[in-house]
Structure formats: structure tokens, C-alpha cells
Design an enzyme around this catalytic site. Structure first.
Site, PDB file in Angstrom:
ATOM      1  N   ASP A 144       0.833  -1.210   0.000  1.00 60.07           N
ATOM      2  CA  ASP A 144       0.000   0.000   0.000  1.00 60.07           C
ATOM      3  C   ASP A 144       0.869   1.262   0.000  1.00 60.07           C
ATOM      4  OD1 ASP A 144      -2.019   1.822   0.382  1.00 60.07           O
ATOM      5  OD2 ASP A 144      -2.876   0.849   2.147  1.00 60.07           O
ATOM      6  N   ASP A 212     -10.351   4.273  -1.192  1.00 56.70           N
ATOM      7  CA  ASP A 212     -11.049   3.252  -0.402  1.00 56.70           C
ATOM      8  C   ASP A 212     -12.573   3.212  -0.589  1.00 56.70           C
ATOM      9  OD1 ASP A 212      -8.481   3.167   0.490  1.00 56.70           O
ATOM     10  OD2 ASP A 212      -8.983   3.171   2.611  1.00 56.70           O
TER      11      ASP A 212
HETATM   12  C1  GLA Z   1      -5.388   2.302   2.881  1.00 53.60           C
HETATM   13  C2  GLA Z   1      -5.926   1.153   2.022  1.00 53.60           C
HETATM   14  C3  GLA Z   1      -6.968   0.385   2.816  1.00 53.60           C
HETATM   15  C4  GLA Z   1      -6.357  -0.149   4.091  1.00 53.60           C
HETATM   16  C5  GLA Z   1      -5.750   1.002   4.904  1.00 53.60           C
HETATM   17  C6  GLA Z   1      -4.942   0.490   6.086  1.00 53.60           C
HETATM   18  O1  GLA Z   1      -6.365   3.260   3.144  1.00 53.60           O
HETATM   19  O2  GLA Z   1      -6.471   1.644   0.838  1.00 53.60           O
HETATM   20  O3  GLA Z   1      -7.472  -0.696   2.044  1.00 53.60           O
HETATM   21  O4  GLA Z   1      -5.371  -1.106   3.784  1.00 53.60           O
HETATM   22  O5  GLA Z   1      -4.877   1.776   4.100  1.00 53.60           O
HETATM   23  O6  GLA Z   1      -4.328   1.526   6.787  1.00 53.60           O
END
Ligand code: GLA
Length: 388
Positions: A144, A212
Site C-alpha cells: 500500500d 477506499d
Molecule cells: C489504505 C488502504 C486500505 C487499508 C488502509 C490500512 O487506506 O487503501 O485498504 O489497507 O490503508 O491503513
């Protein structure tokens, strides 16, 4: 002549062997801790999720990855080796437990110095972390972007900025491969810089296409629809990822969750459930485990649906399936129920065919021309049309 023949044969067999060994010939399926547990997840939660995948029948329906998302990390030791925090006493033992259930073990990190929740990232420790994950028996890494964006901000030239990011993802991809353990590589950088163009080259099996998801109809539907132009980038081995499922988390209606599941199946999206598996309602189970819907997602052709029609708040998506069949989704994103007249011949399948409604579990007979089916507000009709 002989030499060239041998060379071509070697390249072809090499390529074939490579593609056969590639993970994710079908969109990956499993469960991830983030949407329900967020930053509070524990080893016990992960073990109960693994148990529940088995007892609910989810594993046998295809959901095999058990993915620990952000906040498992503790500190690095004097040699730079990453250790989990007190909520995860023993990652190798957790991996063994997951494997003993016939499931696969997923983990999470970032190319930046810190993860999105400000835990330890993998920057400057890529090879070391990949080796640690392999030793723990990890089968899946979600990587990520998070604080690597700060590293990128320091570079004013957009092309070099993109290169920094691609290099960082390439580095971890190579480190995972170097472990010799097949570890599915899942990119999460929210769809920046046309990740679908370069994702396969860094060894990724899937890549997030947006920011997200939320457990809200509007957000879910926008995210799914934003993949309308990306169908040609999905194929066996690599998939567009519109983010994890929210089914069962409680803030959408059953009808809205059916829409969520239908759209993700049509998109050939990875299906990573994100709910509390120990507290599933009969409706959650029915939605997550509908065999026909899962089969649409997992179809061997690996085609992503195309949005073939949109007028106002009504849209139609079609996904080519094996055996000459077509999956058709009729979506009503308005606040009222209605029964649009759809000319199947014009927008979906030229010659019509036998129609099966996969949520109603009902055969609707043969149709060649105009079809008028009621679609509930925020709802869907998901059909499989078989020309035979
Ligand atoms: C980002 C990702 C999420 C999750 C969070 C965890 O926002 O897009 O899917 O993994 O980080 O902190």
C-alpha cells in the site's frame, strides 16, 4: 535452423511454464481484516475468521485467502528484521494455523517508511521483509503506497515521480520472486498513473483502481462504475481491484449488497470479504455464497464486464462467459423501483437465448427481443443468457 527451432521452442515452453505457474489465474477470493476490524485486529480475530471461513462454507465456496491488513507490525530488531506487535505473538504459528485449515495467509506492508496507519513500512528493507514473510509462510502481500507519497512529493518532475513509484513496486515484486515462494502481489496505490498499464510488469496479480470503498451504496457504486473503461486490462493472471467487499458490515440494504456482489462479479474483481465472519446473517451468507454469482466472477475466460448502456440511473453491463454465454446486469441506481424495457438483441446478446436469473434462482424462458424486468431501487437483476 535447428538452433532457431530450439530457441523458439525454449521460449514458448518457458512462457507457458511461466503463465501456468502464475498465481491468480482466476480473481483471488478470500477475506481481509480491514473493513471490519480496522486497526484493532488481533491474532485471535484472524484465527476466528479462518475457523469461520471453514464452518460457514465460505472456504469451500472459494474464499481461501485470510489477509491481515495494516497494524500487525511491531519494531525492527538490531538487524533490521521486522517483528509483529503484541497483538500478534507469533506470525509463523498464525500462518501454520491458517494453512492447517486449507487456507492461505496474506499480509500487508507499504513501500514507504510507514504504513497508512503509521506502522512500520518496508522502505529500504524490501528483500529482508520478503524473506521474513516467506519464512512465516505468507502467500499474499498487499503493498500500500501510503507514506511513499511523501517520498514522491519531493520529486517535482511528474515522470520521475511516477518512476520512483514504479521502481518501488518493482523492487518488492523482485524481492518476493527471489524468495522462491509463490506470493501473490497485490498493489494498492489507488489507481494512480494508470497502474493497469504497468502492474503486470512489476509482477502484480491485482491492483486497486480507486481510493477506499465505504459501506455505503453511493461510494460502492461509484467505485465499481469507475472501472467502466478498464475491461481490457483484466485477464487471467492480473485483475483490476475495485477494493474489498462490504457485504455484511451493516450499512447497506440487502438489495444494495446484492448490487455490490453482482457488480464485483461482473467486473471479475477479486472477492475479498470484509465482514465479521463469525456473525453472518442468512442474507449475508446467501449473497456472499451464491454459486452462480461466484461462477460469473470466476469464469475461465477471465473477461471483465463492459457497461454497454447507460441512461439516467439505469445501466446495463455484459460479461462474456465461457460456453458462449453472457452475464447481464441490469442496475437501477435511482430511488424508485421501475421496469425498464431492455432490447436484449440491441444491447446485450444478438440472438437472445435462455435466461436464468441468478438471484431469483429462476429460469425466465427464452427471449429474443425486448425484455421488461422490474429492477428495485438501488437494485439489480443479474442474468445469465445461454444461446443454446
Ligand atoms: C489504505 C488502504 C486500505 C487499508 C488502509 C490500512 O487506506 O487503501 O485498504 O489497507 O490503508 O491503513
Amino acid at each position: 535452423m535447428k538452433f532457431w527451432f530450439a530457441l523458439v521452442a525454449a521460449v514458448l515452453t518457458g512462457t507457458l511454464a511461466h503463465s501456468q505457474n502464475m498465481p491468480a489465474q482466476r480473481p483471488p477470493m478470500g477475506w481481509n481484516s480491514w473493513n471490519h476490524f480496522g486497526g484493532k485486529v488481533t491474532d485471535a480475530d484472524i484465527r476466528s475468521a479462518a475457523d469461520a471461513l471453514v464452518s460457514t462454507g465460505m472456504r469451500d465456496a472459494g474464499y481461501v485467502y485470510v489477509n491481515v491488513d495494516d497494524t500487525w507490525q511491531g519494531q525492527r530488531d538490531a538487524n533490521g528484521v521486522i517483528h509483529p506487535n503484541e497483538r500478534f505473538p507469533d506470525m509463523k504459528a498464525l500462518g501454520d494455523y491458517i494453512h492447517s485449515k486449507g487456507l492461505k495467509f496474506g499480509i500487508y506492508s507499504s513501500p514507504g517508511p510507514k504504513t497508512c496507519a503509521r506502522f512500520e513500512g518496508s522502505m529500504a528493507h524490501e528483500e529482508q521483509d520478503a524473506k521474513t514473510y516467506a519464512a512465516w509462510g505468507v502467500d499474499f502481500l498487499k503493498y500500500d503506497l501510503c507514506t511513499f507519497q511523501d517520498v514522491m512529493k519531493a520529486e517535482p518532475d511528474p515522470l520521475l515521480r511516477k518512476k520512483l513509484m514504479v521502481d518501488a513496486y518493482t523492487k518488492m515484486g523482485a524481492a518476493l520472486r527471489a524468495t522462491g515462494r509463490p506470493i501473490l502481489y497485490s498493489l494498492c496505490q489507488y489507481g494512480f498513473d494508470d497502474v493497469w498499464d504497468w502492474g503486470p510488469q512489476v509482477g502484480a496479480s491485482m491492483w486497486r483502481t480507486t481510493d477506499d470503498i465505504k459501506d455505503r451504496y453511493e461510494r460502492m457504486f461509484i467505485i465499481g462504475n469507475s472501472e467502466a473503461e478498464l475491461a481490457r486490462y483484466a485477464a487471467p493472471g492480473h485483475w483490476n481491484d475495485p477494493d474489498m467487499l462490504e457485504i455484511g458490515n451493516g450499512k447497506m440494504t440487502e438489495e444494495e449488497y446484492r448490487t455490490h456482489m453482482s457488480l464485483w462479479a461482473l467486473l471479475a474483481a477479486p472477492l475479498l470479504a470484509g465482514n465479521d465472519l463469525t456473525k453472518m446473517s442468512p442474507a449475508d451468507r446467501e449473497i456472499l455464497m451464491n454459486k452462480d454469482v461466484i461462477a460469473i466472477d470466476q469464469d475461465a475466460l477471465g473477461k471483465q464486464a463492459v457497461r454497454v448502456y447507460q441512461r439516467g440511473e439505469f445501466s446495463v453491463w455484459t460479461k462474456q462467459l465461457s460456453g458462449g454465454r453472457t452475464a447481464v446486469g441490469l442496475f437501477n441506481s435511482s430511488w424508485t423501483n421501475f421496469a425498464p424495457a431492455v432490447d436484449l438483441g440491441k444491447i446485450a446478446v444478438e440472438h437472445g437465448g435462455h435466461i436464468h436469473d441468478v438471484w431469483m434462482h429462476e429460469d425466465l424462458g427464452v427471449s429474443h427481443g425486448e425484455l421488461s424486468l422490474p429492477v428495485k431501487s438501488h437494485g439489480v437483476r443479474l442474468l445469465i443468457i445461454d444461446p443454446q
